[in-house]
Design a protein around this motif. Sequence first.
Motif, short mmCIF file in Angstrom:
data_model
loop_
_atom_site.label_atom_id
_atom_site.label_comp_id
_atom_site.label_asym_id
_atom_site.label_seq_id
_atom_site.Cartn_x
_atom_site.Cartn_y
_atom_site.Cartn_z
N ARG A 1 0.73 -1.23 0.01
CA ARG A 1 -0.08 0.08 0.01
C ARG A 1 0.83 1.39 0.08
NH1 ARG A 1 -4.15 -1.86 3.89
NH2 ARG A 1 -5.78 -2.83 2.62
N ARG B 1 2.27 1.84 -3.14
CA ARG B 1 1.28 2.14 -4.18
C ARG B 1 0.76 3.62 -4.19
NH1 ARG B 1 -4.17 -0.80 -4.03
NH2 ARG B 1 -4.81 0.46 -5.54
N ALA C 1 -2.55 -6.07 -4.36
CA ALA C 1 -2.22 -4.73 -4.37
C ALA C 1 -1.17 -4.29 -5.38
CB ALA C 1 -1.90 -4.20 -3.04
#
Length: 499
Positions: A105, A108, A138
């Motif tokens: 995450r 990202r 993800a």
Amino acid sequence: MAYLALYRAWRPRRFAEVVGQEKTVTALRNAVREGKLSHAYLFSGPRGTGKTSIAKIIAKAVNCENLSEGEPCNQCSSCQDINNGNFMDVIEIDAASNRGIDEIRDLREKVRVLPAQGKNKVYIIDEVHMLTTEAFNALLKTIEEPPDAVIFILATTESHKIPATIRSRCQVYNFRRLTTAEITERLSDVAANDGIILEPEALLLLARRANGGMRDALSMLDQIYSYKGNNSISKQDVLEVMGLVDDAFMAQLIAAVLSQDTPSIIGILGTAFSQGKEAQQLAREASMFLRDFLLYLVAGKEADLVVAGEESQAFFEQQKSQINMQNLLRALRIMMDTADKLRFSEGQKYLLEIAFMEIATLFSEEKSAQPSFLEEKKPKKKADPRAKASSNEAQDALWNKILAAVKEKKIPTHALLVQGKLLGIKDDTVYIAYKKGYKFHKERMEERGNREILGQALKEIMGRDIESQFIFLDDDQYNDIIVKKALEFFGEELVEIKD
Ligand SMILES: Nc1ncnc2c1ncn2[C@@H]1O[C@H](COP(=O)(O)OP(=O)(O)OP(=O)(O)O)[C@@H](O)[C@H]1O
Ligand SMILES: [Mg+2]
Ligand SMILES: [Zn+2]
């Protein structure tokens, strides 16, 4: 200056310096030259074959200020910072220690931020197969819609663990093991450059043992060189420092296995142990040897044999007509399993001995209906109706007690002792008999460590200090006469048990 491990000092810094991997190198270098790099790559292949090295070359190439012929210059500040690991836009993530969704995450979010220092951001995710499923998902989203100026390079030694969804988004390059010749050549360059004299046999041995991995080859050289502390390295040095055994040894051991010569198997292993060889290492080497033997049966001299040198090949040639391939394959499995088990096991030597005996049994079944050594074990002693049954039983019970107590303390000692037979206890000395074939066991039991274990067990059982004496008996005596012998020697009263 801080000492720099050879494998780091010798990391290829340009495509031209990479050994082997020609197709990969050519394709990537052309892509760099033509500005046609993809957004995501998957590099898969064995360890130490150039995956991270090439990833870094790409990272430099897309940030270099003086790119020439698809090669980074290694001079500009970007190249230098990347080489030193100080470049903000080249981000290395070790998925083995950052497996989870949070890291991805985080990635990202940051991936959208423009490069801070250079022209392109490069994410190198090592051991990517270790990511959790969530993290993979993800990552997939990020790779599906990559921002400009970002390149992902995923590297793995276990490509079968990479989800198809990820793989299909990446350009995949399979790295291969390097050949013995390639490794030999690089090792001799390194040695020459660093003033190390590597004897040809030592060089060849190292190259073979590296099993296609350049890092392992360089690390081994490093280890031997720093241990030796002088400039000249012989084959013997390599064997010694790496705890390896030579060809001739392994050939001798396997020959004993093929002819079910148990005493020799045990004796040969004992020699190796007494020279400080580790059971696990021996199991691994035996596995490699058996593997090479198999390959030799299939492909003959053309086979790319990893460990086997000239001497082993002569052995393969001489044995090949008598060998059943199925059995060889089974033997290899047993040995590989054993190597695996030995990583966690106490009582190591014992396990290894058993494995070799198990393999020997395989080959004895192959030969004929001849009983295997396991079945060959002495028939239960013929009951002599006039023998003093009660003292036999007492003696057996005592022996079993001693064995059990020893086993609790140390399995390898038990493995040695169990091949003997209790004659009796007299004047604070226990007499234990071995068949002539068990010279190895007898001698090992006479060693201090094993004597002490036995001594402790006896003290627990008998409540006093008892010395041990080991005696040879002829095989025929051993089987049938042993009880009588004991009674003659010691008289029935002397067999005592104390709870
Ligand atoms: N193809 C190669 N040519 C020259 N040197 C190599 C090559 N592959 C590996 N090496 C040497 O081994 C070292 C480690 O290589 P690298 O980090 O590229 O391996 P890797 O494939 O990423 O391994 P791992 O899977 O363990 O991460 C390099 O620094 C270099 O010294
Ligand atoms: Mg790597
Ligand atoms: Zn540069």
